[in-house]
Write a protein that holds these residues in place. Sequence first.
Motif, PDB file in Angstrom:
ATOM      1  N   MET A   6      -6.583  13.431  -0.597  1.00 34.14           N
ATOM      2  CA  MET A   6      -7.343  11.797  -0.081  1.00 34.14           C
ATOM      3  C   MET A   6      -6.067  10.087   0.690  1.00 34.14           C
ATOM      4  O   MET A   6      -6.084   9.678   1.142  1.00 34.14           O
ATOM      5  CB  MET A   6      -8.037  11.364  -1.334  1.00 34.14           C
ATOM      6  N   ILE A   7      -4.870  10.139  -0.721  1.00 33.59           N
ATOM      7  CA  ILE A   7      -3.922   9.679  -0.208  1.00 33.59           C
ATOM      8  C   ILE A   7      -3.371   9.886   0.630  1.00 33.59           C
ATOM      9  O   ILE A   7      -3.392   8.559   1.294  1.00 33.59           O
ATOM     10  CB  ILE A   7      -2.697   9.635  -1.764  1.00 33.59           C
ATOM     11  N   ILE A  17      -5.839  -2.703  -1.108  1.00 35.85           N
ATOM     12  CA  ILE A  17      -5.932  -1.557  -1.922  1.00 35.85           C
ATOM     13  C   ILE A  17      -6.599  -2.337  -3.408  1.00 35.85           C
ATOM     14  O   ILE A  17      -7.502  -3.023  -3.927  1.00 35.85           O
ATOM     15  CB  ILE A  17      -5.134  -1.315  -2.452  1.00 35.85           C
ATOM     16  N   GLY A  62      -4.540  10.670   3.984  1.00 35.13           N
ATOM     17  CA  GLY A  62      -5.518  10.441   4.602  1.00 35.13           C
ATOM     18  C   GLY A  62      -5.014   8.423   4.577  1.00 35.13           C
ATOM     19  O   GLY A  62      -5.819   8.208   5.528  1.00 35.13           O
ATOM     20  N   TYR A  63      -5.192   8.455   3.918  1.00 32.34           N
ATOM     21  CA  TYR A  63      -6.177   7.165   3.852  1.00 32.34           C
ATOM     22  C   TYR A  63      -4.807   6.125   4.033  1.00 32.34           C
ATOM     23  O   TYR A  63      -4.558   5.207   4.990  1.00 32.34           O
ATOM     24  CB  TYR A  63      -5.586   6.691   1.656  1.00 32.34           C
ATOM     25  N   SER A  64      -3.763   7.269   3.469  1.00 25.76           N
ATOM     26  CA  SER A  64      -1.991   6.307   4.347  1.00 25.76           C
ATOM     27  C   SER A  64      -2.080   6.581   5.829  1.00 25.76           C
ATOM     28  O   SER A  64      -2.286   5.101   6.376  1.00 25.76           O
ATOM     29  CB  SER A  64      -0.860   7.453   3.844  1.00 25.76           C
ATOM     30  N   ALA A  66       0.441   4.178  -2.779  1.00 25.16           N
ATOM     31  CA  ALA A  66       0.479   5.242  -2.512  1.00 25.16           C
ATOM     32  C   ALA A  66       1.104   6.448  -3.021  1.00 25.16           C
ATOM     33  O   ALA A  66       1.434   7.755  -3.317  1.00 25.16           O
ATOM     34  CB  ALA A  66      -0.088   5.515  -0.412  1.00 25.16           C
ATOM     35  N   GLY A 104      -4.355   7.139   7.787  1.00 19.27           N
ATOM     36  CA  GLY A 104      -5.571   5.544   8.693  1.00 19.27           C
ATOM     37  C   GLY A 104      -4.716   4.541   8.279  1.00 19.27           C
ATOM     38  O   GLY A 104      -4.904   3.618   9.653  1.00 19.27           O
ATOM     39  N   ASN A 105      -4.623   3.844   7.558  1.00 18.12           N
ATOM     40  CA  ASN A 105      -4.215   2.467   7.334  1.00 18.12           C
ATOM     41  C   ASN A 105      -2.752   2.106   8.230  1.00 18.12           C
ATOM     42  O   ASN A 105      -2.791   1.275   9.013  1.00 18.12           O
ATOM     43  CB  ASN A 105      -4.142   2.014   5.362  1.00 18.12           C
ATOM     44  N   LYS A 109       0.855  -1.506   0.172  1.00 18.30           N
ATOM     45  CA  LYS A 109       0.247  -0.253  -0.083  1.00 18.30           C
ATOM     46  C   LYS A 109       0.666   1.187   0.170  1.00 18.30           C
ATOM     47  O   LYS A 109       0.419   2.691  -0.720  1.00 18.30           O
ATOM     48  CB  LYS A 109      -0.723  -0.267   0.939  1.00 18.30           C
ATOM     49  N   VAL A 123      -6.788  -4.254   7.866  1.00 16.23           N
ATOM     50  CA  VAL A 123      -7.068  -3.227   6.828  1.00 16.23           C
ATOM     51  C   VAL A 123      -7.448  -3.980   5.293  1.00 16.23           C
ATOM     52  O   VAL A 123      -6.602  -5.314   5.684  1.00 16.23           O
ATOM     53  CB  VAL A 123      -5.530  -2.503   6.977  1.00 16.23           C
TER      54      VAL A 123
END
Length: 66
Positions: A38-39, A59, A41-43, A11, A45-46, A7, A56
């Motif tokens: 968004m990228i 992707i 934030g996703y990173s 990212a 969060g994971n 991931k 998790v």
Amino acid sequence: MSVNPSKALIALVALICMTVLIAVGSIDQDQGLPIITMIVGYSVGNGMAALTNKSVEPIIRKKDKE
């Protein structure tokens, strides 16, 4: 053995691509910055989920056969 990229690599590549597209003027900052946000934030969060031992979702994964 998994052949899926991590991931973090996905990212990172997406982040670099969006930054380059903004830098060369292919897309406007108004369009690119929300995607970069968004990228990131996703990173984050994971990463936080992984630190707290929560599951998790990958992707990239195989499609479920119906």
